[in-house]
Design an enzyme around this catalytic site. Structure first.
Site, PDB file in Angstrom:
ATOM      1  N   SER A   1       9.130   5.442   8.098  1.00  0.00           N
ATOM      2  CA  SER A   1       9.187   4.073   8.601  1.00  0.00           C
ATOM      3  C   SER A   1      10.201   4.032   9.735  1.00  0.00           C
ATOM      4  CB  SER A   1       9.580   3.088   7.492  1.00  0.00           C
ATOM      5  OG  SER A   1      10.829   3.431   6.937  1.00  0.00           O
TER       6      SER A   1
ATOM      7  N   ILE B   1       0.820  -1.210   0.000  1.00  0.00           N
ATOM      8  CA  ILE B   1       0.000   0.000   0.000  1.00  0.00           C
ATOM      9  C   ILE B   1       0.856   1.262   0.000  1.00  0.00           C
ATOM     10  CG2 ILE B   1      -1.739   1.317   1.257  1.00  0.00           C
ATOM     11  CD1 ILE B   1      -2.833  -1.340   2.302  1.00  0.00           C
TER      12      ILE B   1
ATOM     13  N   LYS C   1      -4.109  15.424  14.980  1.00  0.00           N
ATOM     14  CA  LYS C   1      -3.909  16.752  15.557  1.00  0.00           C
ATOM     15  C   LYS C   1      -2.860  17.540  14.766  1.00  0.00           C
ATOM     16  CE  LYS C   1      -3.813  17.306  20.041  1.00  0.00           C
ATOM     17  NZ  LYS C   1      -5.008  18.151  20.255  1.00  0.00           N
TER      18      LYS C   1
ATOM     19  N   LYS D   1      -8.289  -0.657  15.051  1.00  0.00           N
ATOM     20  CA  LYS D   1      -9.040  -0.211  13.879  1.00  0.00           C
ATOM     21  C   LYS D   1     -10.386   0.381  14.292  1.00  0.00           C
ATOM     22  CE  LYS D   1      -6.229  -1.436  10.509  1.00  0.00           C
ATOM     23  NZ  LYS D   1      -5.593  -0.458   9.618  1.00  0.00           N
TER      24      LYS D   1
END
Length: 246
Positions: free
Chosen positions: A34, A15, A125, A164
């Protein structure tokens, strides 16, 4: 005129990579984050290191990106890409026997929750601060890579489902609150054509296409973006069976 910036948390080979490639092809500067520096960096992208298990590192990442490149107009939260059975999972998960999901100890649960949810809270935020500093013509879109686990528990993956579910709620709350400002928040969820969980066969290219489309939309659409590869957005009925078993 400088290129708009897409900031991607969790630069996995499926992805993350495909999303970055899609945005770069449209004129964006892609900044990938990463925990470890890539062994074979792609010259088309820029890289910043950050550890999503430490929510404070998200603030540091935004600071680095602002200093080096500017305010990101698209933020993609793709979790921390782990590998299971040679397939990429865009999140943190500590697998257990499905008969005993709470065998997970507290430090492990906290680590996974940090990656899946708490760092997402910080990223939202920080994204809001970036969006406020950008002109109305900027995309100002936040995308969290989701799945169907906020609808049904899947055996052995409780820490992932908990994260999730909580993050889906935050995305829904942000979409409702900030739509009047022109900010957009989405939880894309790839499904099989019958509405079941996309599972390990998820398509990085399909994610990239819908992420790019969402970034181009002028107003907030449905925050829950269930989609099917080759079809795009599909609004499945609320009682759709999302389980993987037939």
């Amino acid at each position: 005129m400088s290129s708009p910036i897409v900031l991607i948390f969790g630069a996995g080979a499926n992805i993350g990579y495909n999303v970055a490639k899609e945005f770069v092809a449209s004129g964006y500067k892609a900044v990938l984050t990463s925990r470890k520096a890539p062994t074979e960096p792609d010259a088309s992208f820029s890289y910043v290191q950050g550890d999503l298990s430490d929510p404070k590192s998200v603030t540091d990442t935004f600071s680095q990106v602002r200093k080096q490149f500017g305010e990101p107009s698209v933020v993609v939260y793709n979790g921390n890409s782990k590998w299971h059975s040679n397939k990429e999972i865009a999140a943190a998960v500590s697998f257990t026997a499905k008969e005993d999901p709470f065998v997970v100890d507290l430090p492990t649960f906290e680590k996974d929750l940090n990656i899946n949810t708490t760092s997402t809270f910080v990223a939202i935020k920080e994204a809001l601060a970036s969006f406020a500093a950008l002109p109305e013509t900027a995309s100002r879109t936040f995308i969290y890579t989701g799945n169907a686990m906020n609808f049904l528990p899947f055996g052995g993956a409780m820490t992932l489902g908990a994260g999730k579910s909580a993050s889906a709620h935050m995305i829904a709350a942000a979409a409702a609150a900030y739509a009047p400002k022109g900010y957009k928040f989405y939880y894309p969820d790839e499904r099989q054509p019958d509405g079941r969980l996309g599972g390990r066969g998820i398509s990085g290219e399909a994610h990239a296409k819908i992420y790019k489309k969402l970034s181009e939309d002028k107003t907030q659409g449905p925050w829950l973006q269930t989609f099917v590869k080759g079809t795009g957005y599909v609004s499945f009925p609320a009682d759709t069976d999302v389980s993987v078993a037939h």
